[in-house]
Design a protein around this motif. Structure first.
Motif, short mmCIF file in Angstrom:
data_model
loop_
_atom_site.label_atom_id
_atom_site.label_comp_id
_atom_site.label_asym_id
_atom_site.label_seq_id
_atom_site.Cartn_x
_atom_site.Cartn_y
_atom_site.Cartn_z
N SER A 132 0.90 -1.04 0.01
CA SER A 132 -0.03 -0.03 0.05
C SER A 132 0.89 1.27 0.01
O SER A 132 2.14 1.08 0.17
CB SER A 132 -1.07 -0.09 1.43
OG SER A 132 -0.32 0.47 2.37
N SER A 133 0.30 2.30 -0.14
CA SER A 133 0.97 3.68 0.05
C SER A 133 1.25 4.13 1.58
O SER A 133 1.66 4.99 1.61
CB SER A 133 0.31 4.48 -0.68
OG SER A 133 -1.09 5.04 -0.30
N PHE A 134 0.67 3.17 2.43
CA PHE A 134 0.86 3.84 3.96
C PHE A 134 2.32 3.22 4.46
O PHE A 134 3.03 2.17 3.97
CB PHE A 134 -0.37 2.85 4.79
CG PHE A 134 -1.54 3.70 4.35
CD1 PHE A 134 -1.98 4.89 4.54
CD2 PHE A 134 -2.43 2.56 3.41
CE1 PHE A 134 -3.31 5.36 3.77
CE2 PHE A 134 -3.84 3.15 3.04
CZ PHE A 134 -4.00 4.52 3.22
N SER A 135 2.65 3.85 5.44
CA SER A 135 4.06 3.50 6.13
C SER A 135 3.73 2.40 7.24
O SER A 135 4.59 1.55 7.42
CB SER A 135 4.58 4.64 6.70
OG SER A 135 3.66 5.15 7.73
N ASP A 136 2.66 2.29 7.89
CA ASP A 136 2.38 1.32 8.78
C ASP A 136 0.87 1.07 9.05
O ASP A 136 -0.02 1.74 8.43
CB ASP A 136 3.13 1.61 10.31
CG ASP A 136 2.70 2.96 10.70
OD1 ASP A 136 1.55 3.55 10.45
OD2 ASP A 136 3.52 3.51 11.29
N LEU A 137 0.56 0.14 9.87
CA LEU A 137 -0.92 -0.46 10.16
C LEU A 137 -1.73 1.05 10.87
O LEU A 137 -2.87 1.15 10.45
CB LEU A 137 -0.82 -1.40 11.18
CG LEU A 137 -2.34 -1.75 11.49
CD1 LEU A 137 -3.16 -2.46 10.28
CD2 LEU A 137 -2.29 -3.04 12.65
N GLU A 138 -1.00 1.50 11.76
CA GLU A 138 -1.57 2.75 12.44
C GLU A 138 -2.02 3.85 11.52
O GLU A 138 -3.33 4.31 11.45
CB GLU A 138 -0.78 3.40 13.48
CG GLU A 138 -0.53 2.35 14.80
CD GLU A 138 0.27 1.40 14.54
OE1 GLU A 138 1.21 1.19 13.65
OE2 GLU A 138 0.29 0.59 15.03
N SER A 139 -1.33 4.57 10.41
CA SER A 139 -1.66 5.09 9.68
C SER A 139 -2.57 4.60 8.63
O SER A 139 -3.43 5.55 8.08
CB SER A 139 -0.27 5.65 8.88
OG SER A 139 0.18 4.47 8.01
N MET A 140 -2.50 3.29 8.47
CA MET A 140 -3.69 2.77 7.31
C MET A 140 -5.15 2.87 8.22
O MET A 140 -5.94 3.45 7.47
CB MET A 140 -3.14 1.40 6.91
CG MET A 140 -4.01 0.96 6.01
SD MET A 140 -3.28 -0.80 5.13
CE MET A 140 -4.21 -1.72 6.50
#
Length: 198
Positions: A132-140
């Motif tokens: 994905s384009s997210f850095s980690d689970l929290e930001s997603m």
């Protein structure tokens, strides 16, 4: 006796003598594996190339050698024990390679293996960044705007739609299965590496 008959008799005598000389050599008449004498009348003769020499092989040893060569692996990836055709060989997938294990090593590995993982372990930053384009689970999760408080929240249709729109997966189930598979492979690599170090 005519000349042709005499020539035929001499020729057959020479051939017989050559056959006798050939089969008197143990390399041609005795199996190099089990030392059984192989009859010169055998229709199907088998040979084994060893050290640049062509050595006789009986049918039983030939079949056993072929069965052994057709095994998925010759040695256990963990303890290096040689496999036989009668042994059960387990195949275990690692992240970049497969491991072939004897029963004893497979049991040891299954005792050490975990089958359940926390969500933040499963969806590591590396996995999220790769898919994905997210850095980690929290930001997603934050970007989705969905409150994920229980396991049931992961089954919501809006979460599925978010996953479809923002990751390389078609649904949450596919993402979860892919993450679990990768986690298990990495776990297998780690356990086998630990067993090698012992």
């Amino acid at each position: 006796m005519e000349n042709n008959e005499l020539i035929a008799l001499i020729f057959s005598g020479i051939v017989t003598l050559l056959v006798c000389i050939y089969y008197m050599d143990k390399k041609h008449s005795v199996c190099c594996e089990c030392d059984e004498v192989i009859s010169h009348r055998k229709q199907n003769r088998y040979f084994l190339e060893k050290g640049g020499e062509r050595l006789a092989l009986c049918k039983k040893c030939y079949n056993r050698t072929n069965k052994q060569a057709s095994l998925k692996a010759q040695n256990c990836s963990c303890c290096n024990k040689s496999f036989t055709t009668r042994m059960k060989i387990a195949e275990l997938a690692g992240e970049f390679q497969s491991y072939f294990l004897c029963v004893k090593c497979e049991k040891q590995i299954s005792k050490r293996a975990e089958s359940t993982f926390l969500l933040n372990q499963l969806l590591s930053p590396d996995f999220i960044q790769k898919n994905s384009s997210f850095s980690d689970l929290e930001s997603m999760v934050e970007s989705s705007g969905i409150q994920l408080k229980t396991q049931d929240d992961l089954k919501l249709e809006v979460w599925d739609e978010f996953i479809t729109a923002n990751t390389s997966f078609s649904c949450w189930h596919d993402m979860k299965v892919s993450a679990e598979t990768l986690m298990l492979k990495k776990q297998n690599d780690r356990i086998i590496r630990d067993m090698w170090d012992q």
